[in-house]
Scaffold this motif. Structure first.
Motif, mmCIF file in Angstrom:
data_model
loop_
_atom_site.group_PDB
_atom_site.id
_atom_site.type_symbol
_atom_site.label_atom_id
_atom_site.label_comp_id
_atom_site.label_asym_id
_atom_site.label_seq_id
_atom_site.Cartn_x
_atom_site.Cartn_y
_atom_site.Cartn_z
ATOM 1 N N TRP A 184 0.784 -1.104 0.096
ATOM 2 C CA TRP A 184 0.117 0.068 -0.159
ATOM 3 C C TRP A 184 0.718 1.177 0.004
ATOM 4 N N THR A 234 -11.491 -0.137 8.363
ATOM 5 C CA THR A 234 -10.782 -0.573 7.207
ATOM 6 C C THR A 234 -9.656 -1.309 7.191
ATOM 7 N N LYS A 271 -6.603 -3.411 2.686
ATOM 8 C CA LYS A 271 -7.733 -2.932 1.675
ATOM 9 C C LYS A 271 -7.680 -1.205 1.825
ATOM 10 N N GLY A 313 -7.093 2.562 0.720
ATOM 11 C CA GLY A 313 -7.094 2.927 -0.442
ATOM 12 C C GLY A 313 -5.878 3.839 -0.990
#
Length: 330
Positions: free
Chosen positions: A55, A324, A328, A330
């Motif tokens: 990420w 969250t 995952k 964003g």
């Protein structure tokens, strides 16, 4: 003075790693780099194969594009012998700032030296557990708070830790896991628990953390049937392996982890061995770090302090659906 890297070393480093560059202009950016050129940023991480590390690579790349930075992204795949020379080679070609994500400061001494020689500040996330002059700023999570919350959750789940047997699973190469595992061992002992095996059980490779943790718990239960009341794991992948081993053995022992992976949240919501995990606010931390880099970009102002530890959230069955997952983001 810029650190000089031989052409051979630079070519070797480039052959071993893909350096992804992105540049452009954006209304969100402020002043550029030296001599009116685009603001040049080197970003590197050794943990890109983890969900949070992957990420970070995407998030930093997106922010660089948004802000008009000229970015070189170096991904180390847990291999410092491969990563460090590539970063040093990039430093030799010049930069305004270096970003470090999830890389133990003790493993990047040559990078730190090269950056200091070139007078390029390093802004880091989760790369040390205390103030360190290697960095202009390192922002991480509060390891003591992680331990207090997870140990407290296990204490409630097993109706008190006094007289209970708890396995602690750690991984020394990661500074955060190393620190919080040691803190957990002390907290559990202080609460009257017995540490299974007499010491922290250490996973050797994060890529095989789940299977190693499963084996550690399964082997212990084979020698001590029904001999565990709880497992404290320093990160979720190991916690999930431990929970699987307990389930297969028919044990009701409880497990805590750290990371808030989507799989962990699902297992917690379903009930069973998995008791709790920790949500670490990585997007907020990255935003804070980028804000500090932008301040430096504007007028070369360095942060007033070089270390910050931020609070975390305990995740249990009661609030798992509102979180969250870290894989995952964003």
């Amino acid at each position: 003075m810029r650190r000089k890297i031989t052409a051979a070393a630079a070519l070797a480093a480039a052959a071993m790693l893909v350096l992804t560059g992105c540049s452009g202009q954006s209304s969100a950016g402020s002043t550029g780099g030296a001599d009116g050129k685009p603001f040049k940023v080197i970003a590197f991480t050794s943990g890109n194969q983890t969900p949070v590390g992957a990420w970070w690579v995407k998030a930093v790349t997106a922010r660089a594009k948004e802000l008009g930075w000229d970015l070189t992204m170096i991904q180390g795949d847990f291999d410092f012998q491969k990563m460090n020379p590539a970063v040093e080679s990039a430093i030799g070609q010049g930069a305004d700032v270096i970003l470090d994500g999830y890389t133990d400061v003790e493993s990047i001494g040559s990078i730190v030296t090269a950056a200091k020689d070139a007078e390029i500040p390093i802004f880091a996330m989760d790369s040390a557990t205390a103030a360190n002059d290697a960095f202009a700023l390192n922002i991480t999570t509060d390891q003591q708070q992680i331990v207090d919350k997870t140990v407290g959750s296990l204490d409630a789940a097993v109706s008190g830790l006094k007289g209970k047997t708890v396995m602690v699973i750690g991984h020394d190469p990661h500074p955060g896991i190393r620190l919080r595992s040691g803190l957990a061992e002390k907290a559990l002992t202080a609460a009257g628990a017995t540490i299974a095996g007499g010491a922290i059980q250490k996973v050797t490779n994060p890529a095989t953390g789940r299977t190693e943790a499963l084996s550690l718990v399964a082997d212990y239960l084979s020698a001590h049937p029904n001999g565990l009341d709880a497992v404290w794991a320093g990160w979720d992948d190991a916690a999930l392996g431990a929970a699987q081993a307990l389930k297969e053995a028919g044990s009701t022992a409880k497990v805590s982890g750290v990371d808030a992976l989507s799989e962990t949240l699902s297992v917690i919501e379903a009930g069973g061995n998995m008791q709790a995990t920790i949500e670490q606010p990585w997007p907020t931390i990255l935003d804070s770090l980028v804000t500090q880099v932008q301040a430096y970009q504007k007028d070369r102002t360095l942060p007033s302090k070089n270390f910050e530890a931020v609070g975390v959230t305990l995740v249990t069955k009661e609030n798992a659906s509102t979180v969250t997952p870290s894989d995952k983001l964003g």
